[in-house]
Structures are given as C-alpha cells and as structure tokens.
Design a protein around this motif. Structure first.
Motif, PDB file in Angstrom:
ATOM      1  N   GLN A  63      20.664 -43.469   4.546  1.00  0.00           N
ATOM      2  CA  GLN A  63      20.685 -43.027   3.149  1.00  0.00           C
ATOM      3  C   GLN A  63      19.728 -41.853   2.933  1.00  0.00           C
ATOM      4  OE1 GLN A  63      19.803 -46.055   0.229  1.00  0.00           O
ATOM      5  NE2 GLN A  63      19.947 -44.615  -1.467  1.00  0.00           N
ATOM      6  N   ALA A  64      18.523 -41.926   3.480  1.00  0.00           N
ATOM      7  CA  ALA A  64      17.558 -40.826   3.343  1.00  0.00           C
ATOM      8  C   ALA A  64      18.099 -39.562   4.002  1.00  0.00           C
ATOM      9  CB  ALA A  64      16.216 -41.216   3.954  1.00  0.00           C
ATOM     10  N   LEU A  65      18.738 -39.705   5.157  1.00  0.00           N
ATOM     11  CA  LEU A  65      19.318 -38.560   5.848  1.00  0.00           C
ATOM     12  C   LEU A  65      20.471 -37.964   5.037  1.00  0.00           C
ATOM     13  CD1 LEU A  65      19.452 -36.718   8.316  1.00  0.00           C
ATOM     14  CD2 LEU A  65      20.810 -38.489   9.466  1.00  0.00           C
ATOM     15  N   ASP A  66      21.301 -38.823   4.442  1.00  0.00           N
ATOM     16  CA  ASP A  66      22.415 -38.337   3.618  1.00  0.00           C
ATOM     17  C   ASP A  66      21.911 -37.547   2.411  1.00  0.00           C
ATOM     18  OD1 ASP A  66      24.245 -39.512   5.340  1.00  0.00           O
ATOM     19  OD2 ASP A  66      24.587 -41.266   4.054  1.00  0.00           O
ATOM     20  N   VAL A  67      20.859 -38.039   1.780  1.00  0.00           N
ATOM     21  CA  VAL A  67      20.276 -37.318   0.629  1.00  0.00           C
ATOM     22  C   VAL A  67      19.799 -35.942   1.087  1.00  0.00           C
ATOM     23  CG1 VAL A  67      18.338 -37.296  -0.997  1.00  0.00           C
ATOM     24  CG2 VAL A  67      19.686 -39.391  -0.683  1.00  0.00           C
ATOM     25  N   HIS A  68      19.128 -35.892   2.240  1.00  0.00           N
ATOM     26  CA  HIS A  68      18.667 -34.608   2.795  1.00  0.00           C
ATOM     27  C   HIS A  68      19.847 -33.669   3.049  1.00  0.00           C
ATOM     28  CE1 HIS A  68      16.713 -31.637   5.313  1.00  0.00           C
ATOM     29  NE2 HIS A  68      17.518 -31.965   6.326  1.00  0.00           N
ATOM     30  N   HIS A  69      20.907 -34.194   3.661  1.00  0.00           N
ATOM     31  CA  HIS A  69      22.067 -33.350   3.982  1.00  0.00           C
ATOM     32  C   HIS A  69      22.763 -32.802   2.742  1.00  0.00           C
ATOM     33  CE1 HIS A  69      22.559 -35.041   8.293  1.00  0.00           C
ATOM     34  NE2 HIS A  69      21.790 -33.975   8.270  1.00  0.00           N
ATOM     35  N   HIS A  70      22.611 -33.471   1.606  1.00  0.00           N
ATOM     36  CA  HIS A  70      23.242 -33.004   0.363  1.00  0.00           C
ATOM     37  C   HIS A  70      22.261 -32.280  -0.562  1.00  0.00           C
ATOM     38  CE1 HIS A  70      26.204 -35.984   1.779  1.00  0.00           C
ATOM     39  NE2 HIS A  70      27.056 -35.106   1.278  1.00  0.00           N
ATOM     40  N   SER A  71      21.071 -32.006  -0.067  1.00  0.00           N
ATOM     41  CA  SER A  71      20.066 -31.317  -0.883  1.00  0.00           C
ATOM     42  C   SER A  71      20.320 -29.810  -0.878  1.00  0.00           C
ATOM     43  CB  SER A  71      18.659 -31.617  -0.360  1.00  0.00           C
ATOM     44  OG  SER A  71      18.447 -30.964   0.881  1.00  0.00           O
ATOM     45  N   PRO A  72      19.848 -29.111  -1.900  1.00  0.00           N
ATOM     46  CA  PRO A  72      20.015 -27.647  -1.946  1.00  0.00           C
ATOM     47  C   PRO A  72      19.362 -26.926  -0.768  1.00  0.00           C
ATOM     48  CG  PRO A  72      19.310 -28.500  -4.076  1.00  0.00           C
ATOM     49  CD  PRO A  72      19.235 -29.638  -3.107  1.00  0.00           C
ATOM     50  N   MET A  73      18.332 -27.506  -0.167  1.00  0.00           N
ATOM     51  CA  MET A  73      17.672 -26.817   0.938  1.00  0.00           C
ATOM     52  C   MET A  73      18.564 -26.713   2.176  1.00  0.00           C
ATOM     53  SD  MET A  73      14.681 -29.364   2.256  1.00  0.00           S
ATOM     54  CE  MET A  73      14.270 -29.922   0.624  1.00  0.00           C
ATOM     55  N   MET A  74      19.599 -27.553   2.292  1.00  0.00           N
ATOM     56  CA  MET A  74      20.504 -27.448   3.441  1.00  0.00           C
ATOM     57  C   MET A  74      21.228 -26.103   3.448  1.00  0.00           C
ATOM     58  SD  MET A  74      20.247 -29.747   5.695  1.00  0.00           S
ATOM     59  CE  MET A  74      21.632 -29.195   6.670  1.00  0.00           C
ATOM     60  N   GLN A  75      21.509 -25.564   2.274  1.00  0.00           N
ATOM     61  CA  GLN A  75      22.137 -24.239   2.207  1.00  0.00           C
ATOM     62  C   GLN A  75      21.187 -23.177   2.754  1.00  0.00           C
ATOM     63  OE1 GLN A  75      23.200 -23.855  -1.915  1.00  0.00           O
ATOM     64  NE2 GLN A  75      25.010 -25.143  -1.705  1.00  0.00           N
TER      65      GLN A  75
END
Length: 110
Positions: A63-75
């Motif tokens: 879940q923590a990894l999924d939140v990271h992957h969908h965060s604006p910083m991934m762009q």
C-alpha cells in the motif's frame, strides 16, 4: 511484510550517476524518504560498472509503495529517467520478517 526493490539504472557515459546526483540535489530523494511507509531510499555505485547506479528502495508494505507510485513526484522521477536516457533492471524482494537464520549468523559480525 516489507518490500525491497533494487533498481539498476544504466546509461551511456556518466548519465546514471548524474541522474542520482540530480535526484539528491533536487530534493526528490528527501521527499521520498519523508513519505509514510518509506524504509530506505539509497543509491550505490558498483565498483566494476561505471555506467550503472543501484537504487535500494524499501517500503513498509504494498500500500505504501502504491501511494508512492501514484504521487506527483513519480512524474518528476520519470522525466529525469528520460532526460538521462536510463534503462532499468528491477529486482523485488519481500521480507518474511523471520530475521537471519541461525546457520547464517556465524558469518555476520555486528
């Protein structure tokens, strides 16, 4: 159940190292480390391969990894990967949380 991911970034010249340096200098690494559930986010440089950087990235759970992957910083991360023309090899490990087996402890100095 912690998740650890090894990402090997490879590119021509020193692009992989320049990517890691820009990630650190831009503040993105600090932002990622501050995310809830992040356990580790560190870059390493293999002695025998000047074209590769290893990222060890660990998270409390999926879940923590999924939140990271969908965060604006991934762009932003994706844009930097493109800027430095990085190729990636990924290894994923899931911790069983049992610790180091007794038969292996004799080989570890703490």
């Amino acid at each position: 159940m912690a998740i650890t991911i090894h990402i090997y970034y490879t590119s021509e010249g020193d692009n992989a190292r320049r990517f890691a340096q820009e990630m650190c200098e831009s503040g993105l690494v600090d932002e990622i480390r501050a995310e809830e559930g992040n356990l580790k986010y560190e870059y390493f440089f293999p002695l025998e391969d000047a074209h590769t950087v290893l990222l060890i990235d660990a998270w409390k759970d999926q879940q923590a990894l999924d939140v990271h992957h969908h965060s604006p910083m991934m762009q932003k991360i994706t844009a930097l990967r493109e800027k430095y023309n990085l190729h990636m090899k990924v290894e994923r490990f899931v911790s069983d949380e049992t610790g180091v087996p007794a038969q292996d402890r004799a080989f570890i100095k703490e």
